[in-house]
Design a protein around this motif. Structure first.
Motif, PDB file in Angstrom:
ATOM      1  N   GLN A 134      25.061 -36.981  46.121  1.00 35.60           N
ATOM      2  CA  GLN A 134      24.650 -38.091  47.602  1.00 35.60           C
ATOM      3  C   GLN A 134      24.685 -37.474  49.136  1.00 35.60           C
ATOM      4  O   GLN A 134      25.162 -38.077  50.154  1.00 35.60           O
TER       5      GLN A 134
ATOM      6  N   ALA B 129      21.795 -45.278  42.405  1.00 37.17           N
ATOM      7  CA  ALA B 129      22.726 -44.938  41.635  1.00 37.17           C
ATOM      8  C   ALA B 129      22.614 -44.870  39.721  1.00 37.17           C
ATOM      9  O   ALA B 129      23.048 -43.537  39.315  1.00 37.17           O
TER      10      ALA B 129
ATOM     11  N   ILE C 168      28.403 -43.541  48.081  1.00 33.45           N
ATOM     12  CA  ILE C 168      27.183 -44.031  48.491  1.00 33.45           C
ATOM     13  C   ILE C 168      27.260 -44.672  50.079  1.00 33.45           C
ATOM     14  O   ILE C 168      26.860 -44.240  50.620  1.00 33.45           O
TER      15      ILE C 168
END
Length: 237
Positions: free
Chosen positions: A60, A13, A225
């Motif tokens: 994502q 990330a 996430i």
């Protein structure tokens, strides 16, 4: 998701958030202090960090309802950002855009677990905030601010309730903190903005509002996430 997978997710990330980091730093350090006049250039520079978060959420995966709702909230927020550049003319419409954004976030966080005590505390904080602002409100803004405070109190309640659910499992601690941080910083950003507009001038208000706002949107975006990868949390939305 074990601790190794958690660390790997956070590292990945971090790399994908480089555009957000650079664009927000550019706006806060270079643009905001020196370019005060409303312009389309200011809209572009101000909104670019949020657009970078769109890309992050899409990366994502938007196959889950939660992720799609977070993306929709970011889009509505970006519209509000653009309108508030010209807030003398479009403040009310900008307020409406952010009301839509936080309502979408509340839908994303869901109503389970309910946690009535958290709702009561959030409602009490909302009443305190509104009471602080009330002497400076008049006309339709009295009602609009009341509705907005109610909506952001709802969003904060649902974010904290969802976070407390994740705290049951230590492996989900980072994402619980993302939800708590996102909800709390959004409330701080909006309250400082409103206090400065309707009550008293706040020193360095633009930087306080935008730093807390960008951080809030970042934390809320990072929460996708967890919802994308975790298999043991029921997706009931």
């Amino acid at each position: 998701m074990d601790l190794a997978e958690t660390a790997a997710s956070l590292a990945g990330a971090g790399l994908t958030l480089i555009p957000f980091t650079l664009s927000s730093a550019f706006y806060l350090i270079y643009w905001l202090p020196f370019y005060k006049r409303p312009s389309f250039s200011t809209i572009a520079v101000k909104c670019l960090p949020i657009v970078c978060l769109w890309a992050f959420v899409c990366r994502q995966g938007i196959h889950r309802p939660y992720n799609r709702r977070i993306l929709a909230g970011l889009v509505a927020s970006c519209l509000g950002d653009a309108l508030l550049v010209y807030q003398r003319d479009y403040f009310t419409i900008g307020l409406l855009s952010f009301a839509i954004a936080i309502s979408i976030y509340s839908m994303a966080f869901g109503l389970k677990p309910f946690r009535a005590k958290v709702g009561a505390v959030s409602g009490a904080l909302g009443v305190l905030c509104y009471a602080t602002l009330y002497p400076g409100l008049n006309g339709i803004m009295t009602w609009l601010c009341f509705i907005y405070v109610a909506l952001i109190s709802l969003m904060f309640w649902r974010a904290i309730s969802r976070a407390l659910h994740f705290l049951v499992d230590r492996k989900h601690l980072p994402w619980a903190l993302f939800l708590i941080g996102g909800g709390l910083l959004f409330v701080i950003s909006d309250f400082v903005l409103a206090f400065n507009k309707f009550r008293f001038a706040v020193p360095r208000v633009d930087h306080i509002v935008m730093v807390t706002y960008y951080a809030a949107q970042l934390f809320i975006s990072l929460s996708v996430i967890d919802f994308r990868r975790q298999k043991d949390v029921k997706e009931d939305m």
